[in-house]
Enzyme design. Sequence first.
Site, PDB file in Angstrom:
ATOM      1  N   ASP A 123       0.745  -0.852  -0.003  1.00 36.82           N
ATOM      2  CA  ASP A 123       0.225  -0.301  -0.249  1.00 36.82           C
ATOM      3  C   ASP A 123       0.557   1.174  -0.090  1.00 36.82           C
ATOM      4  O   ASP A 123       2.014   1.272   0.713  1.00 36.82           O
ATOM      5  CB  ASP A 123      -0.652   0.074   1.593  1.00 36.82           C
ATOM      6  CG  ASP A 123      -1.901   1.197   1.155  1.00 36.82           C
ATOM      7  OD1 ASP A 123      -2.919   0.783   0.293  1.00 36.82           O
ATOM      8  OD2 ASP A 123      -1.633   1.907   1.518  1.00 36.82           O
ATOM      9  N   ASN A 166      -2.391  12.763  -3.326  1.00 36.84           N
ATOM     10  CA  ASN A 166      -2.933  13.156  -4.192  1.00 36.84           C
ATOM     11  C   ASN A 166      -4.327  14.845  -3.673  1.00 36.84           C
ATOM     12  O   ASN A 166      -3.849  15.632  -4.938  1.00 36.84           O
ATOM     13  CB  ASN A 166      -4.314  12.291  -4.387  1.00 36.84           C
ATOM     14  CG  ASN A 166      -4.425  11.242  -5.450  1.00 36.84           C
ATOM     15  OD1 ASN A 166      -3.296  11.535  -5.823  1.00 36.84           O
ATOM     16  ND2 ASN A 166      -5.026  10.241  -4.879  1.00 36.84           N
ATOM     17  N   ASP A 213      -1.325   9.941 -10.024  1.00 33.97           N
ATOM     18  CA  ASP A 213      -1.115   8.565 -11.462  1.00 33.97           C
ATOM     19  C   ASP A 213      -0.278   8.598 -11.548  1.00 33.97           C
ATOM     20  O   ASP A 213       0.704   7.307 -11.182  1.00 33.97           O
ATOM     21  CB  ASP A 213      -2.539   8.697 -12.220  1.00 33.97           C
ATOM     22  CG  ASP A 213      -3.365   8.336 -11.932  1.00 33.97           C
ATOM     23  OD1 ASP A 213      -4.038   8.099 -11.030  1.00 33.97           O
ATOM     24  OD2 ASP A 213      -4.629   9.061 -12.912  1.00 33.97           O
ATOM     25  N   GLU A 240      -4.806   2.839  -4.674  1.00 34.41           N
ATOM     26  CA  GLU A 240      -3.052   2.323  -4.620  1.00 34.41           C
ATOM     27  C   GLU A 240      -2.436   1.512  -3.449  1.00 34.41           C
ATOM     28  O   GLU A 240      -1.710   1.400  -3.166  1.00 34.41           O
ATOM     29  CB  GLU A 240      -3.150   3.292  -3.486  1.00 34.41           C
ATOM     30  CG  GLU A 240      -2.872   3.595  -2.080  1.00 34.41           C
ATOM     31  CD  GLU A 240      -4.852   3.847  -1.480  1.00 34.41           C
ATOM     32  OE1 GLU A 240      -4.803   4.303  -0.271  1.00 34.41           O
ATOM     33  OE2 GLU A 240      -5.473   4.120  -2.516  1.00 34.41           O
TER      34      GLU A 240
END
Length: 470
Positions: free
Chosen positions: A341, A349, A358, A384
């Site tokens: 993770d 983000n 991304d 993610e």
Amino acid sequence: YAGEVARRPWFQLEDRHTWLTLARLGALVALALAAWLAPREFLPRDARLMLLACAVAAVLHAALWLVPRRWPRRLRLAVDVSLVVDAAWATAIAYAAGGSGGALAGAYLVTALWAALGYSARTGLKAGVLASLGFLTLVWYERDGELWGAASTGRLAFFWTALAAAVVGAAAGERELRVRAERLAVLHEAGRALILAPDADAMMACARDAAARLLPDWRVTVRRGAAADEVRLARAGGEGVVSVPVRGQDGVIGAIECRRALRAGTVRHRIRLREIVALETLAAGLGGALWRAELMARIERQSLTDGLTGLLNRRGFDRDLSRELARSRRSGQPVALCLLDVDRFKAFNDDFGHQAGDEALAAVAGIVAASCREGDLAARYGGEELAVILPGTSRDDAMIVAERIRAAVAAHPMPRRAVTVSVGVAAAEGGCSAEVLIEAADRALYEAKASGRDRVVAGRAVVAEAPSSG
């Protein structure tokens, strides 16, 4: 299917017998009407005999048409008996119309010809023998034993000359039709096999077998790669070579090559145009099958690949994990699973935007894929989270792989700020369900994140449960 193909000539004989019976009945009706309406000078003898012969022949032929419908195994017997009926009918109408010198003596030739052209050359010979016996019987009856008079001998010679020409023509036509039918059957079977073949190698094997049947005296190879864009006939090392290109969507992708040793003293080989056309048809079918297989493989790869990271997607992950666990149950070898993770990805983000997120996730996926060993399977598990399936790997060895991945991600320079991952590791001994293994790895991942992130935590080793009794 094989049984239906083997019975095809039998079905064709049944169809021919049906149509020829209908033609016979039509001819009998027409001749009976002509005998009924014709002036007396055209029938020197009893017209009622001709009418009776036509009626009896019509009844017998109708019965011989019904017999194989009731008893299918009697079809060939019905065909042979119909030839006897034709010979007897021709003898009767020839006698009624003036004997062996009359115009209707030609009915012998007509019946033998339609047997040769309608049934087969062999059947035409049978009909010819029966017609000759009928003609000789008529001559014997009329001339008191003068079987070999000039007139009768000439007519018999003409009869056999015409019949021989018809039989030879029918035999040649039958052979050509049989060769064409066999060629079409080979191409049809090859087309079905190409559709059902599971992969490209099986398709090429199908094409090779079909080409060997089309050219039984040639040595056949099917290859992929660069090849000439047209059919080539050449000589190489004492062999004649025929090369037919196999075309795909983007051009020539291979070739069907046939080789045959040249005879002593010859400088070139001979091959018929129809054989080349058959090979071109086979090559076209192979090219289409290979293109469809490649297209389906591409679609399958796309359906199993994550568009952002290039790793397996969740569907591909589930498929491969189930396959490896099933293999583990059979072999007893362990399977390890790493769940990764990206730490604080939501904050990343929020700070830099989803486009930057991304890009960071794609960079992490590339590092994970590069850090895996040969045979390991990396996937995007969701959001993610990434996953790595490690076949044949114990929990301790999986910890080493996971630590290498974690360190590689932490050391990789990112454009905006450093990114780290937390990893949970679990291993299955002797196989288990996918849900149990994922749950164990997920718990280890949760512990890694709860204990400070950017670390690897080993979960418990999952041992396959014994099957319940009763």
